[in-house]
Scaffold this motif. Structure first.
Motif, short mmCIF file in Angstrom:
data_model
loop_
_atom_site.label_atom_id
_atom_site.label_comp_id
_atom_site.label_asym_id
_atom_site.label_seq_id
_atom_site.Cartn_x
_atom_site.Cartn_y
_atom_site.Cartn_z
N ARG A 1 -1.43 5.99 -3.13
CA ARG A 1 -2.11 4.75 -2.72
C ARG A 1 -2.05 4.74 -1.20
N ILE A 2 -3.20 4.96 -0.57
CA ILE A 2 -3.26 5.23 0.87
C ILE A 2 -3.82 4.03 1.62
N ALA A 3 -3.10 3.59 2.63
CA ALA A 3 -3.61 2.55 3.53
C ALA A 3 -4.36 3.24 4.67
N VAL A 4 -5.68 3.12 4.65
CA VAL A 4 -6.52 3.71 5.70
C VAL A 4 -6.53 2.72 6.86
N CYS A 5 -5.86 3.05 7.95
CA CYS A 5 -5.64 2.12 9.04
C CYS A 5 -6.80 2.15 10.02
N ILE A 6 -7.46 1.03 10.18
CA ILE A 6 -8.67 0.93 10.98
C ILE A 6 -8.41 0.08 12.21
N SER A 7 -8.55 0.71 13.38
CA SER A 7 -8.36 -0.02 14.64
C SER A 7 -9.66 -0.65 15.11
N GLY A 8 -10.77 -0.17 14.59
CA GLY A 8 -12.08 -0.65 15.04
C GLY A 8 -12.82 0.34 15.90
N GLY A 9 -12.16 1.45 16.26
CA GLY A 9 -12.81 2.48 17.06
C GLY A 9 -13.60 3.45 16.19
N LYS A 10 -14.28 4.38 16.84
CA LYS A 10 -15.15 5.33 16.15
C LYS A 10 -14.38 6.23 15.19
N ASP A 11 -13.17 6.63 15.59
CA ASP A 11 -12.40 7.59 14.79
C ASP A 11 -11.96 6.99 13.46
N LEU B 1 1.37 -3.80 0.18
CA LEU B 1 0.20 -3.58 -0.67
C LEU B 1 0.45 -2.49 -1.71
N GLY B 2 1.66 -1.97 -1.75
CA GLY B 2 2.00 -0.96 -2.74
C GLY B 2 1.60 0.45 -2.36
N CYS B 3 1.33 0.67 -1.08
CA CYS B 3 0.92 2.00 -0.62
C CYS B 3 2.14 2.88 -0.35
N ASN B 4 1.94 4.18 -0.48
CA ASN B 4 3.00 5.13 -0.15
C ASN B 4 2.65 5.97 1.08
N LYS B 5 1.41 5.78 1.59
CA LYS B 5 0.99 6.52 2.78
C LYS B 5 0.13 5.64 3.66
N ILE B 6 0.22 5.89 4.99
CA ILE B 6 -0.76 5.33 5.91
C ILE B 6 -1.53 6.49 6.53
#
Length: 283
Positions: free
Chosen positions: A43-53, A139-144
């Motif tokens: 369960r992966i938390a995809v961390c979004i800063s708001g930049g292009k990457d 959120l129950g994630c094991n990875k960011i």
């Protein structure tokens, strides 16, 4: 309005599937396979800063999920560390445009580090990562997942040598030392920044850059506003070296894959310093 958003999101996704498949999705999938970044049941938390990457990373993860060779779950996580309202709005509008279902949470990191004189950016990054780990765990994630790319990696290698007096790299994945059972992954590890920029410009997308109180003016002025930073100095140095040696970027990257410990004066392993003289007379 919904039809228009569906069309724009579809166009962006098609560009990933077709025009930029080799440069973006293929390298994304290669990093995931080569470094074993995603496993069944994650369960992966995809961390979004708001930049292009990070925004591209979110779309690449959505594309990977469509292939769904094995089950895993995604949470798209946005932390607002104290953005001004305009930047917060840009992030939320881009998420809607690209059909990325984000979960937004707030912190006051920018306020906490604003008065710090020594290494505020380093402290900010550490605090942001801690908050992301904590929220992802809730959120129950094991990875960011963070959106660092190939150019970040080679710049980090040179920065460590030139300004830190050490040989190290930005690793494709790390176990968290403070959050048990959590792991950090960097699936954009093999993707070139120039290709990310081409994808952004091809789709006429506009993202925020670093939007803290130190750099908001620089971000509005464009990338040249960060000329004083060490990373920009190294970025320019690499570009200059590339003019006479087109393989310089690949060689920097490979240098940390081809370390010969027999020709190293000293190194650290699990925090313990080893010196070549320790066993020199045994040979």
């Amino acid at each position: 309005m919904e039809v228009k958003l569906d069309t724009r999101a579809g166009e962006v996704e098609k560009s990933i599937q077709k025009r930029f498949h080799k440069e973006l999705f293929s390298r994304f999938a290669r990093a995931i396979n080569e470094y074993q970044l995603v496993q069944e049941g994650d369960r992966i938390a995809v961390c979004i800063s708001g930049g292009k990457d990070s925004m591209l990373m979110a779309k690449l993860f959505q594309e990977l999920k469509r292939h769904n060779k094995f089950p895993f779950t995604l949470e798209f996580l946005v932390m607002d560390p104290g953005y001004n309202p305009q930047n917060r709005q840009v992030i939320e509008e881009n998420a809607r445009l690209l059909q990325v279902p984000v979960t937004v949470f707030e912190s006051d990191i920018f306020g906490a580090v604003y008065q710090v004189e020594k290494s505020p950016c380093y402290l900010c990054a550490r605090m942001r990562r801690g908050h992301l780990y904590s929220q992802a765990q809730k959120l129950g994630c094991n990875k960011i997942a963070l959106g660092h790319h190939y150019d970040d990696v080679i710049e980090t290698i040179l920065m460590g040598m030139l300004y830190g007096g050490q040989v190290q790299t930005m690793m494709p994945k790390l176990h968290s030392t403070n959050f048990e059972g959590m792991e950090l992954i960097r699936p954009m590890y093999l993707i070139r920044e120039a290709d990310i920029m081409r994808w952004r410009d091809y789709n006429h997308l506009c993202f925020i850059q670093c939007a803290c109180r130190f750099t908001e003016g620089c971000a509005a002025a464009g990338p040249d506003g960060a000329q004083a930073s060490k990373r920009m100095e190294v970025k320019r140095l690499i570009a200059q070296l590339k003019e006479s040696n087109p393989f310089v970027e690949g060689n920097i990257f490979k240098s940390v894959e081809n370390v010969n410990l027999e020709t190293v004066i000293a190194y650290k392993n699990h925090g313990v310093r080893r010196h070549f003289l320790d066993h020199y007379d045994e040979r």
